[in-house]
Design a protein around this motif. Structure first.
Motif, short mmCIF file in Angstrom:
data_model
loop_
_atom_site.label_atom_id
_atom_site.label_comp_id
_atom_site.label_asym_id
_atom_site.label_seq_id
_atom_site.Cartn_x
_atom_site.Cartn_y
_atom_site.Cartn_z
N LEU A 30 0.81 -1.22 0.00
CA LEU A 30 0.00 0.00 0.00
C LEU A 30 0.84 1.27 0.00
CD1 LEU A 30 -2.80 -1.10 2.47
CD2 LEU A 30 -3.11 -0.54 0.06
N GLU A 31 2.13 1.14 0.28
CA GLU A 31 3.03 2.31 0.28
C GLU A 31 3.82 2.42 -1.03
OE1 GLU A 31 2.53 4.49 2.54
OE2 GLU A 31 1.21 3.12 3.62
N PHE A 32 3.50 1.58 -2.03
CA PHE A 32 4.11 1.69 -3.36
C PHE A 32 3.90 3.11 -3.87
CE2 PHE A 32 3.21 1.84 -7.91
CZ PHE A 32 4.32 1.24 -8.45
N ARG A 33 4.98 3.75 -4.33
CA ARG A 33 4.86 5.13 -4.82
C ARG A 33 5.63 5.30 -6.12
NH1 ARG A 33 3.37 9.81 -2.58
NH2 ARG A 33 3.62 9.06 -0.44
N PRO A 34 4.92 5.65 -7.21
CA PRO A 34 5.62 6.03 -8.44
C PRO A 34 6.31 7.38 -8.22
CG PRO A 34 3.27 5.64 -8.83
CD PRO A 34 3.48 5.66 -7.36
N GLU A 51 1.29 9.13 -6.28
CA GLU A 51 0.71 8.87 -4.97
C GLU A 51 0.64 7.37 -4.70
OE1 GLU A 51 -3.42 10.20 -4.66
OE2 GLU A 51 -3.74 9.67 -6.74
N THR A 52 0.56 7.01 -3.43
CA THR A 52 0.48 5.62 -3.01
C THR A 52 -0.97 5.13 -3.08
OG1 THR A 52 0.03 6.07 -0.68
CG2 THR A 52 2.37 5.99 -1.37
N PRO A 53 -1.18 3.81 -3.15
CA PRO A 53 -2.55 3.30 -3.06
C PRO A 53 -3.24 3.73 -1.76
CG PRO A 53 -1.13 1.60 -3.93
CD PRO A 53 -0.23 2.74 -3.49
N ARG A 54 -2.49 3.83 -0.67
CA ARG A 54 -3.09 4.28 0.60
C ARG A 54 -3.59 5.73 0.48
NH1 ARG A 54 -2.58 1.59 5.17
NH2 ARG A 54 -0.52 0.74 4.70
N GLU A 55 -2.84 6.56 -0.23
CA GLU A 55 -3.29 7.94 -0.44
C GLU A 55 -4.52 7.99 -1.34
OE1 GLU A 55 1.00 10.23 0.10
OE2 GLU A 55 0.45 9.45 -1.88
N VAL A 56 -4.59 7.09 -2.31
CA VAL A 56 -5.79 6.99 -3.15
C VAL A 56 -6.99 6.62 -2.28
CG1 VAL A 56 -6.90 5.73 -5.05
CG2 VAL A 56 -4.51 6.39 -5.24
N GLN A 57 -6.80 5.65 -1.40
CA GLN A 57 -7.89 5.26 -0.49
C GLN A 57 -8.38 6.46 0.32
OE1 GLN A 57 -5.98 2.13 1.75
NE2 GLN A 57 -6.75 0.54 0.37
#
Length: 122
Positions: free
Chosen positions: A30-34, A38-44
């Protein structure tokens, strides 16, 4: 999902070009960041206000069309998936994920990978 400098790139191309760096980033779940994204957690976190609005709208059903990055973030939110390994089911192209809003802050997965059949043109 904001993919930053990787916007428009394919996953296969990113893996081929960035090798170990990409594997390390993907291992962050969930902390994957391009880069610049943004990270998937930030999308959530960005999706929470929309989910609350939909939950309070009184609508029985709502359809939303989105790219796979957002869908994967919602799947993680709905199932507790940490994105460190596969979600336990396939998310094929051309499928719909059916979510249920249990309340204003809780999402569940009602039907994963519902196959969509495109209309046939004349």
């Amino acid at each position: 999902m904001d993919w930053g400098r990787w916007e428009g790139c394919s996953l296969a191309g990113l893996r081929a070009r960035h090798g170990e760096e990409m594997r390390t980033n993907e291992a962050r779940g969930l902390e994957f960041r391009p880069p610049g994204g943004e990270t998937p957690r930030e999308v959530q976190a960005r999706l929470h206000p929309l989910l609350r609005e939909l939950a309070g709208s009184g609508a029985e059903a709502v359809g939303v069309v989105s790219h796979k990055g957002v869908i994967r973030a919602l799947l993680a939110l709905a199932t507790g998936w940490d994105m460190l390994r596969g979600p336990g089911f396939r998310v094929p192209e051309g499928s719909a994920q059916v979510f249920r809003l249990e309340d204003r802050d809780r999402l569940s997965l009602a039907c994963p990978a519902l196959a969509l059949v495109p209309e046939r043109c004349g």
